[in-house]
Motif scaffolding. Structure first.
Motif, PDB file in Angstrom:
ATOM      1  N   LEU A 157       0.834  -1.210   0.000  1.00  0.00           N
ATOM      2  CA  LEU A 157       0.000   0.000   0.000  1.00  0.00           C
ATOM      3  C   LEU A 157       0.867   1.259   0.000  1.00  0.00           C
ATOM      4  O   LEU A 157       0.606   2.218  -0.726  1.00  0.00           O
ATOM      5  CB  LEU A 157      -0.925  -0.001   1.226  1.00  0.00           C
ATOM      6  N   LEU A 158       1.894   1.218   0.841  1.00  0.00           N
ATOM      7  CA  LEU A 158       2.801   2.357   0.922  1.00  0.00           C
ATOM      8  C   LEU A 158       3.545   2.543  -0.394  1.00  0.00           C
ATOM      9  O   LEU A 158       3.709   3.668  -0.880  1.00  0.00           O
ATOM     10  CB  LEU A 158       3.791   2.140   2.068  1.00  0.00           C
ATOM     11  N   GLY A 159       3.986   1.427  -0.984  1.00  0.00           N
ATOM     12  CA  GLY A 159       4.712   1.490  -2.247  1.00  0.00           C
ATOM     13  C   GLY A 159       3.871   2.063  -3.372  1.00  0.00           C
ATOM     14  O   GLY A 159       4.379   2.783  -4.245  1.00  0.00           O
ATOM     15  N   ALA A 160       2.568   1.756  -3.374  1.00  0.00           N
ATOM     16  CA  ALA A 160       1.666   2.292  -4.400  1.00  0.00           C
ATOM     17  C   ALA A 160       1.587   3.818  -4.307  1.00  0.00           C
ATOM     18  O   ALA A 160       1.580   4.520  -5.330  1.00  0.00           O
ATOM     19  CB  ALA A 160       0.277   1.682  -4.249  1.00  0.00           C
ATOM     20  N   LYS A 161       1.552   4.316  -3.079  1.00  0.00           N
ATOM     21  CA  LYS A 161       1.519   5.770  -2.885  1.00  0.00           C
ATOM     22  C   LYS A 161       2.843   6.408  -3.299  1.00  0.00           C
ATOM     23  O   LYS A 161       2.858   7.511  -3.856  1.00  0.00           O
ATOM     24  CB  LYS A 161       1.215   6.094  -1.419  1.00  0.00           C
ATOM     25  N   VAL A 162       3.938   5.699  -3.032  1.00  0.00           N
ATOM     26  CA  VAL A 162       5.255   6.199  -3.445  1.00  0.00           C
ATOM     27  C   VAL A 162       5.300   6.338  -4.968  1.00  0.00           C
ATOM     28  O   VAL A 162       5.753   7.353  -5.508  1.00  0.00           O
ATOM     29  CB  VAL A 162       6.379   5.258  -2.969  1.00  0.00           C
ATOM     30  N   GLN A 163       4.816   5.301  -5.654  1.00  0.00           N
ATOM     31  CA  GLN A 163       4.803   5.313  -7.118  1.00  0.00           C
ATOM     32  C   GLN A 163       3.952   6.466  -7.645  1.00  0.00           C
ATOM     33  O   GLN A 163       4.315   7.148  -8.613  1.00  0.00           O
ATOM     34  CB  GLN A 163       4.243   3.980  -7.646  1.00  0.00           C
ATOM     35  N   GLU A 164       2.811   6.683  -7.009  1.00  0.00           N
ATOM     36  CA  GLU A 164       1.909   7.751  -7.437  1.00  0.00           C
ATOM     37  C   GLU A 164       2.573   9.123  -7.280  1.00  0.00           C
ATOM     38  O   GLU A 164       2.545   9.947  -8.198  1.00  0.00           O
ATOM     39  CB  GLU A 164       0.618   7.698  -6.618  1.00  0.00           C
ATOM     40  N   HIS A 165       3.168   9.350  -6.120  1.00  0.00           N
ATOM     41  CA  HIS A 165       3.825  10.636  -5.872  1.00  0.00           C
ATOM     42  C   HIS A 165       5.019  10.839  -6.811  1.00  0.00           C
ATOM     43  O   HIS A 165       5.230  11.944  -7.327  1.00  0.00           O
ATOM     44  CB  HIS A 165       4.291  10.728  -4.416  1.00  0.00           C
ATOM     45  N   TYR A 166       5.771   9.766  -7.029  1.00  0.00           N
ATOM     46  CA  TYR A 166       6.937   9.873  -7.909  1.00  0.00           C
ATOM     47  C   TYR A 166       6.499  10.185  -9.344  1.00  0.00           C
ATOM     48  O   TYR A 166       7.133  10.994 -10.028  1.00  0.00           O
ATOM     49  CB  TYR A 166       7.743   8.576  -7.880  1.00  0.00           C
ATOM     50  N   GLY A 167       5.431   9.560  -9.788  1.00  0.00           N
ATOM     51  CA  GLY A 167       4.917   9.828 -11.135  1.00  0.00           C
ATOM     52  C   GLY A 167       4.493  11.277 -11.300  1.00  0.00           C
ATOM     53  O   GLY A 167       4.772  11.912 -12.332  1.00  0.00           O
ATOM     54  N   LYS A 168       3.829  11.826 -10.288  1.00  0.00           N
ATOM     55  CA  LYS A 168       3.414  13.232 -10.347  1.00  0.00           C
ATOM     56  C   LYS A 168       4.626  14.170 -10.325  1.00  0.00           C
ATOM     57  O   LYS A 168       4.623  15.206 -10.989  1.00  0.00           O
ATOM     58  CB  LYS A 168       2.483  13.551  -9.172  1.00  0.00           C
ATOM     59  N   ALA A 169       5.646  13.790  -9.550  1.00  0.00           N
ATOM     60  CA  ALA A 169       6.864  14.614  -9.493  1.00  0.00           C
ATOM     61  C   ALA A 169       7.551  14.646 -10.852  1.00  0.00           C
ATOM     62  O   ALA A 169       8.025  15.687 -11.299  1.00  0.00           O
ATOM     63  CB  ALA A 169       7.813  14.074  -8.424  1.00  0.00           C
TER      64      ALA A 169
END
Length: 262
Positions: A157-169
């Motif tokens: 779950l945490l990794g999915a949020k990391v991926q989402e934030h990284y994609g937006k960055a």
């Protein structure tokens, strides 16, 4: 003299009441224009999405008031060339501001997304180290397999949020190239987090026999790699020696001397 003064308005086809009405009309339109200029200056200071939203709400209210006023005084404005020119200029400036705000929103959203990514990913190093430590601990015995699965689920779950934030960055850098230097730092932090993520998801309980087997296989793999490297080095050394021997032979032949011993 008094008669001449009262006759002046007639020369221009206007009464004193008409002159007063026109002056009031121009004054009202000038107020709208002045407020628009203030909003144009405010647009340059709107660096966040919240600031852009607030300004757009303010503009929507001003637009409503201006449109209402324009419709109410349409006949007077249409009959007054100067007033009509101001209205046209106002609408042109308002259109320019609309486009500027759209561009400002893209930049503000990019900055907000990037800051959110930094704030989310940067502190995760400690969290992931703790999760990895727990994963290793719970993979040591079969009795803690359920606890290991909970750690993996939490990390997923945490990794999915990391991926989402990284994609937006990453998308934010496309919109605002000035973020590139900060993106380099974020990429390193992201890589570290993802490295732990892989290790956590790969963690699993293995009986002692399997763990010993894996260790021996890894040791054997290292030994084979070293043998291969030594073989390559030997071949390179032999090739160099052959090249040197051929060079000596060529030099001897040129001098018409005896072939030297090798």
């Amino acid at each position: 003299m008094a008669a001449a003064l009262f006759a002046v308005p007639a020369l221009y086809g206007q009464s004193f009441s008409q002159i007063g009405a026109n002056a009031s009309l121009m004054s009202d339109i000038d107020e709208f224009c002045s407020e628009l200029k203030l909003n144009i200056n405010a647009e340059k200071r709107a660096t966040t999405v919240a600031a852009v939203d607030e300004l757009e709400k303010k503009l929507a209210s001003s637009d409503f008031m201006f449109d209402t006023y324009f419709q109410t005084h349409l006949n007077e404005i249409s009959a007054n060339e100067a007033a009509m020119a101001k209205v046209v200029a106002y609408k042109a400036d308002r259109e320019t501001l609309t486009k500027a705000l759209a561009e400002r929103r893209v930049i503000a959203q990019a900055n907000d997304d990037f800051i959110a990514a930094e704030n989310f990913i940067t502190p995760l190093d400690t969290t992931y180290k703790r999760l990895y430590k727990s994963a290793r601990k719970y993979s040591a015995t079969s009795q803690t397999a359920k606890l290991l699965e909970k750690v993996k689920a939490k990390e997923a779950l945490l990794g999915a949020k990391v991926q989402e934030h990284y994609g937006k960055a990453a998308a934010a850098v496309e919109a605002v190239p000035g973020l590139a230097s900060r993106m380099e730092v974020l990429e390193e932090e992201y890589a570290d987090v993802m490295s732990y993520s892989v290790k956590i998801q790969e963690a699993e309980y293995k009986p002692l026999v399997d763990r010993v087997k894996d260790y021996l296989m890894s040791f054997a793999a290292v030994a084979i790699m070293l043998m291969f490297i030594n073989m390559i080095q030997s071949k390179i050394s032999a090739a160099k020696q052959v090249k040197e021997n051929m060079k000596k032979i060529e030099e001897a032949l040129k001098k018409d001397d005896e072939i030297p011993e090798i």
